[in-house]
Write an enzyme that holds these catalytic residues in place. Structure first.
Site, mmCIF file in Angstrom:
data_model
loop_
_atom_site.group_PDB
_atom_site.id
_atom_site.type_symbol
_atom_site.label_atom_id
_atom_site.label_comp_id
_atom_site.label_asym_id
_atom_site.label_seq_id
_atom_site.Cartn_x
_atom_site.Cartn_y
_atom_site.Cartn_z
ATOM 1 N N HIS A 59 52.239 71.574 -21.706
ATOM 2 C CA HIS A 59 51.004 70.866 -22.047
ATOM 3 C C HIS A 59 50.265 71.573 -23.173
ATOM 4 O O HIS A 59 49.427 72.452 -22.945
ATOM 5 C CB HIS A 59 50.109 70.769 -20.808
ATOM 6 C CG HIS A 59 48.978 69.800 -20.966
ATOM 7 N ND1 HIS A 59 48.498 69.058 -19.925
ATOM 8 C CD2 HIS A 59 48.224 69.450 -22.047
ATOM 9 C CE1 HIS A 59 47.500 68.284 -20.348
ATOM 10 N NE2 HIS A 59 47.319 68.518 -21.640
ATOM 11 N N ASP A 304 47.147 73.634 -21.462
ATOM 12 C CA ASP A 304 46.353 72.569 -22.086
ATOM 13 C C ASP A 304 45.673 73.110 -23.348
ATOM 14 O O ASP A 304 44.486 72.882 -23.595
ATOM 15 C CB ASP A 304 45.320 71.991 -21.113
ATOM 16 C CG ASP A 304 44.655 70.719 -21.638
ATOM 17 O OD1 ASP A 304 45.126 70.183 -22.662
ATOM 18 O OD2 ASP A 304 43.667 70.273 -21.038
#
Length: 422
Positions: A59, A304
């Site tokens: 991610h 992320d």
């Protein structure tokens, strides 16, 4: 080309550090032992570092095409290498959105040309991320799509998600969900709790995340798709995933370092370096995330990594975009604040950052063993430092700058070649 790495230690399954040498031939590990053959080999002194499998991050946001002022595939990959990551998976919320075979092929070509680590590309579930018309999953898979996601926004219509799951199952692609019900957002910018009221900022309910997970768990049960949940942040979300696994649903989930390390009460002022989506939540939510990771409900860690320019992040919570960078800080933070205090072992951390993400998505990486591709990182676990602003990434939007950590990345190898040296 043959290389032998000497003067290193290997972390065993019993969590022991033992002196070893590694012989690399044609990009793969040929031998690991006390004293491997050095015939025809270039010798590299590991300087007493610990050799670990290269980290795998499913991610990241590399922003290219369309937002190159924040990050490019080249700078994002360098940031990954500097953080010890050798395989990363880039999200499709670019401009244009990666929702066609042509755009995906263009991005993959840039990655092959510019990236010093392995970069896999997601493609969008729906055209333009608008939760209406499905993309051509089969064509995207043929063009090299890693998995499907609308990360950045939730798929709002249950019927669209149901059809997407059926089609993803048919073509054999994982469906990766940013779970967020827009009707429950109410303009929130940080977690709905005590701290947002102290700061006078509108709150974000955990329900916006957990209700979509509950919906999708049932849809995934019906369709049989591999359903993966991005950046879990909420206690009820953990419970929904736990229930899904008990029901036999093929569900996996990730958690970020920042949600494991920080809570909303750490936000003392209107500093947008603490603004991310999902937001930093309560201590109770954080405890549920840690428990869920350790008991296997949450499968692994993903950063992320979401770079933004300094100008974008200087406007406070109400006007700044969501997201923080994480590739260069993830390992030292997790090692310093989870392994050193004994919350988890080094072996567990490597499973969460290398082995399990690779296994979950069937990737040929994440292990350090004979016959495996030599994607590897050498780490000085004893070196103490204060985290600096990222040097590989174009952006430095993180609240962790200045944090004292242990665990310095010294060298990163991809397919046996050194792509970064501190």
């Amino acid at each position: 080309m043959i290389t032998v790495i000497q003067n290193i230690k290997i972390n065993t399954k019993d969590n022991e550090l033992i002196p070893q040498e590694i012989r690399i031939n044609n990009g793969r590990i040929e031998a690991i032992g006390d004293q491997v053959s050095t015939q025809d080999a270039t010798l590299i002194d590991g300087q007493g570092c610990v050799a670990l499998p290269g980290f795998v991050d499913v991610h990241v946001h590399f922003r290219e095409p369309g937002f190159e002022a924040k990050e490019t595939i080249k700078t994002g990959a360098l940031s990954a290498a500097m953080g010890g990551f050798t395989t990363v998976c880039a999200m499709p919320n670019t401009n244009p959105v990666i929702d066609s075979k042509e755009t995906l092929e263009r991005v993959n070509a840039i990655a092959r040309r510019d990236a010093c680590v392995n970069v896999l590309s997601y493609a969008a579930i729906t055209k333009g991320l608008r939760s209406q018309e499905l993309t051509d999953f089969e064509a995207l898979k043929e063009a090299g799509c890693f998995a499907l996601t609308n990360d950045g926004v939730g798929v709002q219509e249950a019927g669209v998600m149901y059809r997407a799951m059926l089609e993803a199952k048919r073509v054999g692609l994982p469906l990766v969900a940013h779970t967020e019900d827009d009707s429950l957002l109410f303009g929130g910018v940080m977690h709905e709790g005590i701290q947002n009221k102290k700061l006078g900022l509108p709150g974000m309910l955990g329900l916006t995340e957990s209700t979509q997970i509950a919906r999708d768990i049932l849809l995934a049960k019906k369709t049989g798709v591999h359903y993966h949940v991005c950046h879990v942040s909420d206690e009820d979300s953990v419970e929904m995933i736990r229930l899904g696994k008990k029901m036999g649903v093929h569900v996996s989930a990730e958690v970020t370092p920042h949600h494991l390390l920080l809570v909303d009460e750490d936000i003392k002022e209107d500093d947008a370096n603490y603004k991310m989506n999902p937001p930093l939540r309560s201590k109770r939510d954080q405890n549920a995330l840690i428990k869920g990771l350790l008991d296997g409900t949450l499968d692994f860690i993903a950063t992320d990594h979401a770079p933004h320019t300094h100008e974008e992040k200087s406007g406070g919570f109400m006007t700044s975009p969501f997201g923080i960078v994480g590739l260069e800080t993830a390992f030292p933070l997790m090692y310093s604040y989870f392994v050193k205090p004994g919350v988890m072992t080094l072996h567990q951390l490597i499973e969460f950052m290398s082995t399990k993400p690779a296994q979950t998505f069937g990737l040929d990486c994440g292990v350090l063993e004979v016959g495996a591709v030599c994607d590897m990182v050498l780490v000085d676990l004893n070196q103490k430092s204060a985290l600096e602003a990222p040097k590989g990434s174009k952006s430095s939007n993180t609240p962790f700058i200045g944090t004292t950590v242990y665990g310095t990345i010294k060298k990163t190898f991809v397919k046996g070649s050194c792509v970064y040296e501190s």
